[in-house]
Design a protein around this motif. Sequence first.
Motif, PDB file in Angstrom:
ATOM      1  N   TYR A 105     -27.890   6.921  -8.102  1.00 43.93           N
ATOM      2  CA  TYR A 105     -26.701   6.120  -7.247  1.00 43.93           C
ATOM      3  C   TYR A 105     -27.939   5.268  -6.641  1.00 43.93           C
ATOM      4  O   TYR A 105     -28.594   4.197  -6.450  1.00 43.93           O
ATOM      5  CB  TYR A 105     -26.908   7.330  -5.947  1.00 43.93           C
ATOM      6  N   ALA A 106     -29.535   6.055  -6.214  1.00 39.90           N
ATOM      7  CA  ALA A 106     -30.538   5.174  -5.695  1.00 39.90           C
ATOM      8  C   ALA A 106     -30.989   4.077  -6.976  1.00 39.90           C
ATOM      9  O   ALA A 106     -31.588   2.983  -5.962  1.00 39.90           O
ATOM     10  CB  ALA A 106     -31.958   6.075  -6.003  1.00 39.90           C
ATOM     11  N   ARG A 107     -30.562   4.083  -8.115  1.00 41.43           N
ATOM     12  CA  ARG A 107     -31.168   3.282  -9.137  1.00 41.43           C
ATOM     13  C   ARG A 107     -30.361   1.573  -8.868  1.00 41.43           C
ATOM     14  O   ARG A 107     -30.698   1.002  -9.138  1.00 41.43           O
ATOM     15  CB  ARG A 107     -31.662   4.145 -10.911  1.00 41.43           C
ATOM     16  N   GLY A 108     -29.004   2.433  -8.645  1.00 37.16           N
ATOM     17  CA  GLY A 108     -28.095   1.272  -8.945  1.00 37.16           C
ATOM     18  C   GLY A 108     -27.430   0.836 -10.339  1.00 37.16           C
ATOM     19  O   GLY A 108     -28.176   1.648 -11.203  1.00 37.16           O
ATOM     20  N   GLY A 109     -27.527  -0.563 -10.742  1.00 42.78           N
ATOM     21  CA  GLY A 109     -27.253  -0.573 -12.364  1.00 42.78           C
ATOM     22  C   GLY A 109     -28.823  -1.276 -12.806  1.00 42.78           C
ATOM     23  O   GLY A 109     -28.555  -0.871 -13.957  1.00 42.78           O
TER      24      GLY A 109
END
Length: 275
Positions: free
Chosen positions: A270-274
């Motif tokens: 989630y923290a890294r995103g895409g």
Amino acid sequence: MSSIAPVHEPAVASATSTPAADALAMLGRHLQRIKAAPGVMILTQTMPITMLLFFGYVFGSALAMPGQEYRAFLVPGLLASTAANGIMVGMFQASQDCDRGVMDRFRTLPMSRTAVPFGQTAADLLTTAIGMVPLILAGLAVGWRIEGGPLAAAGAFGLLLLLRFATSWLGCWLGLLIRNEEVAGQLGSATFILPLLSSAYIPTDNLPGWLRTVAEWNPISAMASATRDLFGNASPSADGAWPVAHPVAGTLAWSAVLLAVFVPLTVRRYARGGE
């Protein structure tokens, strides 16, 4: 396509917010989301009742445990399948939020990185606890009974919710990885095979050797055996693999492994995103 609940920024964007407050805000958001678009919840809660009626009255007559005896065997298995269904629901909800840009918007807010996935999994846990009631009532109506004591029955429901919480983290991680609502919906339907490769619907005693091994090491088999044992419906298989010979310990072990692996993976994803 169903809509999702709007993001309520004031509840999570305060400079003085704490991780606990952020998580509660996200829990409220997901509960509102389910209320606004209850389709997935309705589908996942009505499917076990449909399968109870279909398997219990159609396939039951073809098994060595006909009629009410088979239905008493089947209900705990369906409850175990409901616990494992957190994979499908978690994957669909997380991928839907990614696909619609909601996750990207959340990451711009000054809040804890654990709040969003925890809010989703906690909301799923609460709705599952409520959603099990219709299946339990349907089971009682077709002849299933809780033969064990109240403490053992409470332990069975506790294990069911623990496994559901663990599998919802796995589903959330998969949804963040897939990031596509349509693909997640297609993959979610494939999870239907997992209970079929377990002791949820049929005993594993007569399965071929290799298939019996796969089925008995399936976490759903441990959960199904644990619920049958705690509800007083059937004793664990003494000659089975360790998770089904010691189903309560096996379910606790599987749940602990899933949480230990997928909670940090989900938060990191989630923290890294895409990226």
